[in-house]
Enzyme design. Sequence first.
Site, PDB file in Angstrom:
ATOM      1  N   ASP A 256       0.747  -1.092   0.036  1.00 11.82           N
ATOM      2  CA  ASP A 256      -0.058   0.000  -0.121  1.00 11.82           C
ATOM      3  C   ASP A 256       0.903   1.250  -0.178  1.00 11.82           C
ATOM      4  O   ASP A 256       2.089   1.182   0.476  1.00 11.82           O
ATOM      5  CB  ASP A 256      -0.832  -0.067   1.228  1.00 11.82           C
ATOM      6  CG  ASP A 256      -1.984  -0.735   1.181  1.00 11.82           C
ATOM      7  OD1 ASP A 256      -2.154  -1.686   0.387  1.00 11.82           O
ATOM      8  OD2 ASP A 256      -2.974  -0.716   1.981  1.00 11.82           O
TER       9      ASP A 256
ATOM     10  N   HIS B 212       3.602  -1.938   3.555  1.00 12.56           N
ATOM     11  CA  HIS B 212       3.738  -0.685   2.771  1.00 12.56           C
ATOM     12  C   HIS B 212       5.387  -0.712   2.170  1.00 12.56           C
ATOM     13  O   HIS B 212       6.092  -0.742   2.978  1.00 12.56           O
ATOM     14  CB  HIS B 212       3.480   0.345   3.692  1.00 12.56           C
ATOM     15  CG  HIS B 212       2.007   0.391   4.408  1.00 12.56           C
ATOM     16  ND1 HIS B 212       1.882  -0.573   5.605  1.00 12.56           N
ATOM     17  CD2 HIS B 212       1.039   1.137   4.269  1.00 12.56           C
ATOM     18  CE1 HIS B 212       0.475  -0.420   5.837  1.00 12.56           C
ATOM     19  NE2 HIS B 212       0.011   0.752   4.950  1.00 12.56           N
TER      20      HIS B 212
END
Length: 280
Positions: free
Chosen positions: A91, A236
């Site tokens: 993400d 992430h």
Amino acid sequence: MPARPGTTTTATPHRTGRTRHRVASALTAAALALVLGGCSSDTTSPSEARADAPKGEALAADRTGSAGKNAGSARPPVDCRKAKCIALTFDAGPGRDTPELLDILEEKDVHATFFLLGRNHVLKYPDVVRRIAAEGHEVANHTWTHRRLDQLDEDGIRDELARTQDAIAEITGEKPTLMRPPQGRRTDEVMAVSRELGLAAVLWSATAKDYSTTDSALIEKRILDQADRDGIILLHDIYDGTVPAVPGIVDELKKRGYTFVTVPELLAPGRAEPGKIYRP
């Protein structure tokens, strides 16, 4: 075992304690689901998506689309009804470390799903976005500015998602079909706009909370402890400890017999339907 009519039972202390713990855990899980889910809580698991596919539906790598087209040119389809599949997702990128991550994934022969942020990410790193798509990864939508969608009206939700759709399409030639709402928070309005834009929501089953630590060994351990078949891993690629943790995660999960797939491959032969929420 239930008591016979006319008798009474007394729970032993250790059993009472276990019961209270189970009840408390269930209430905590329910409360968390309510907070994150808002009014829209119905989800479809990967196995349910596969089971609901029309008979004879093709696997993901045989299809057109960002992951299907590129993945199909690099490797044969993966059938997650038979293989022990897990999806690696990232993400909030792309960022400065994403090229290094792509080098690692190429070396390990792993395809992932990237939920990209529009402003300051897609616009800042268009060549990286192009490379993500060209190397067989799934390009997906993580909003324009990472605002919580459940706090916006319909126009605000639409702006956050549509601007990222358009920015990605301008670079890759295709609009994403998947989105991930920031913090997983969604409402009926969020899902209605997603349906309008052709987007399905994808949540996760394993997270390292890598936004809270730079300890790569801890990130790796957290993911390995939570990994399971049909799982969706959330990481992430914008935090310092994350990319260095990826080789160890991939190598260990491969040793455990997992096959890494994109989210569309995980659902295949089912397809992600716009407006639906997918979560293991």
